[in-house]
Design a protein around this motif. Structure first.
Motif, mmCIF file in Angstrom:
data_model
loop_
_atom_site.group_PDB
_atom_site.id
_atom_site.type_symbol
_atom_site.label_atom_id
_atom_site.label_comp_id
_atom_site.label_asym_id
_atom_site.label_seq_id
_atom_site.Cartn_x
_atom_site.Cartn_y
_atom_site.Cartn_z
ATOM 1 N N TYR A 107 0.824 -1.214 0.000
ATOM 2 C CA TYR A 107 0.000 0.000 0.000
ATOM 3 C C TYR A 107 0.854 1.259 0.000
ATOM 4 O O TYR A 107 0.430 2.301 -0.518
ATOM 5 C CB TYR A 107 -0.986 -0.005 1.175
ATOM 6 C CG TYR A 107 -0.373 0.098 2.553
ATOM 7 C CD1 TYR A 107 0.032 1.329 3.069
ATOM 8 C CD2 TYR A 107 -0.207 -1.030 3.344
ATOM 9 C CE1 TYR A 107 0.591 1.431 4.329
ATOM 10 C CE2 TYR A 107 0.345 -0.937 4.605
ATOM 11 C CZ TYR A 107 0.749 0.283 5.097
ATOM 12 O OH TYR A 107 1.302 0.380 6.349
ATOM 13 N N GLU A 145 0.287 4.083 -2.789
ATOM 14 C CA GLU A 145 -0.055 5.458 -2.421
ATOM 15 C C GLU A 145 0.972 6.461 -2.946
ATOM 16 O O GLU A 145 0.626 7.574 -3.345
ATOM 17 C CB GLU A 145 -0.194 5.585 -0.907
ATOM 18 C CG GLU A 145 -1.432 4.919 -0.336
ATOM 19 C CD GLU A 145 -2.730 5.531 -0.845
ATOM 20 O OE1 GLU A 145 -2.759 6.759 -1.065
ATOM 21 O OE2 GLU A 145 -3.700 4.785 -1.036
ATOM 22 N N CYS A 149 -2.558 -4.508 3.400
ATOM 23 C CA CYS A 149 -3.339 -3.512 2.661
ATOM 24 C C CYS A 149 -4.749 -3.399 3.228
ATOM 25 O O CYS A 149 -5.286 -2.294 3.371
ATOM 26 C CB CYS A 149 -3.405 -3.879 1.179
ATOM 27 S SG CYS A 149 -1.797 -3.891 0.362
ATOM 28 N N TYR A 166 -4.666 -1.447 6.411
ATOM 29 C CA TYR A 166 -4.437 -0.015 6.202
ATOM 30 C C TYR A 166 -5.689 0.681 5.666
ATOM 31 O O TYR A 166 -6.136 1.692 6.225
ATOM 32 C CB TYR A 166 -3.272 0.175 5.216
ATOM 33 C CG TYR A 166 -3.018 1.614 4.850
ATOM 34 C CD1 TYR A 166 -2.354 2.466 5.720
ATOM 35 C CD2 TYR A 166 -3.465 2.125 3.638
ATOM 36 C CE1 TYR A 166 -2.125 3.792 5.392
ATOM 37 C CE2 TYR A 166 -3.245 3.449 3.287
ATOM 38 C CZ TYR A 166 -2.577 4.281 4.173
ATOM 39 O OH TYR A 166 -2.364 5.596 3.845
ATOM 40 N N TYR A 167 -6.253 0.161 4.568
ATOM 41 C CA TYR A 167 -7.362 0.850 3.927
ATOM 42 C C TYR A 167 -8.656 0.764 4.729
ATOM 43 O O TYR A 167 -9.489 1.666 4.663
ATOM 44 C CB TYR A 167 -7.563 0.319 2.504
ATOM 45 C CG TYR A 167 -6.470 0.782 1.568
ATOM 46 C CD1 TYR A 167 -6.332 2.123 1.230
ATOM 47 C CD2 TYR A 167 -5.554 -0.115 1.039
ATOM 48 C CE1 TYR A 167 -5.330 2.560 0.392
ATOM 49 C CE2 TYR A 167 -4.532 0.299 0.198
ATOM 50 C CZ TYR A 167 -4.428 1.643 -0.123
ATOM 51 O OH TYR A 167 -3.414 2.082 -0.941
#
Length: 298
Positions: free
Chosen positions: A242, A246, A276, A279-280
């Motif tokens: 990620y 980003e 990921c 995080y998201y």
């Protein structure tokens, strides 16, 4: 627990699927070896295979596959978007279970010597198997590509580790190594301007001052008329997928270019994608023990 080693050979054919199948067939139906995955990319003109097996049987399978590669691929006729130095381009070995990195280095040496001796191919050991510090980085080994190696190999610093000291015209050269698992991850951009992809790749990759464990380059996808930033994340635990994604989104904004998709090439460790999701989704209480399939397999 059985000794298991993973190998991810890349060979320089991604358009003639009949040839791809001939090569991959050498890995099917073998005792002690399992073909996990393979994919071909016409723009890259390259195929990536993932196979796992017991050390000795895996060695035999890879050497048999190499024989089929050298019979069916002619580097004098090859062109594609991905850097390459030979018909069988890279052969990395990765420890999976009950196998040390030192054992994978030994396997890389055995397979490298066999390819050099049997097929008259110059062999370069890379990553953990490299005998010289300057050969650890695959990008440095492959620099100049197939066409440039006819001169490069004459430099005493680039004498092969195994095989002849001149390029095999049809088969080129090969890099054989031992390494930790990596993630092959590509990000597609909403433009056909390859200069933008190249500039973003240069910023993102470690050698350009970017993320420590990222290698990146710009690639044109002719069939879709777009470009992509093609990456290898050589240590996903220290540079997460990620973060690379980003950073590319951030850099693309300066050119007014959207990110329109991404792709994973070959197999990836489950943990790299779970990072990921954490995080998201901003998951605060996550544990690997919450993965249903993991619990079922225990």
């Amino acid at each position: 627990m059985a000794k298991l080693v993973e190998c991810i050979p890349n060979f320089s054919e991604g358009r003639n699927l009949e040839v791809v199948e001939k090569i991959v067939d050498t890995l099917r139906g073998r005792e002690g070896v399992k073909l996990l995955d393979y994919s071909s990319d016409a723009d890259h003109n390259r195929s990536v295979v993932t196979v796992i097996g017991e050390p000795e049987k895996l060695q035999e399978a890879i050497i048999d596959m190499a024989e089929k590669v050298y019979k069916n691929i002619d580097m004098t006729k090859h062109e594609g978007g991905h850097p390459r130095m030979g018909a069988l381009d890279v052969v990395p070995f990765v420890p999976i279970s009950d196998v040390t990195m030192e054992e994978c280095i030994e396997i890389a040496n055995k397979v490298g010597k066999a390819i050099g001796d049997r097929f008259n191919i110059p062999v370069y050991l890379y990553e953990k198997a490299a005998k010289k510090k300057t050969r650890e980085n695959l990008a440095k080994v492959r620099k100049g590509q197939y066409e440039g190696f006819f001169e490069k190999i004459k430099d005493p610093d680039w004498k092969p580790d195994y095989g002849p000291e001149e390029v095999n015209v049809k088969g080129g050269c090969v890099a054989v190594g031992a390494r930790v698992p990596l993630v092959a991850f590509n990000v597609n951009l909403g433009t056909d301007n390859i200069e933008i992809a190249d500039k973003i790749a240069k910023i993102v990759r470690h050698i350009g001052g970017g993320l420590r464990f990222v290698k990146a380059m710009g690639v044109k996808l002719e069939d879709r008329n777009i470009v992509q930033v093609s990456m290898n994340l050589v240590n996903y635990e220290k540079t997460a997928v990620y973060r690379a994604f980003e950073m590319i989104k951030m850099e693309a904004k300066r050119y007014g270019v959207p990110v329109i998709g991404s792709e994973v090439i070959g197999l990836v460790p489950m943990a790299s994608l779970i990072q990921c999701a954490e995080y998201y989704l901003q998951i605060e209480n996550f544990s690997m023990d919450q993965i249903l399939e993991k619990r079922i397999m225990e």
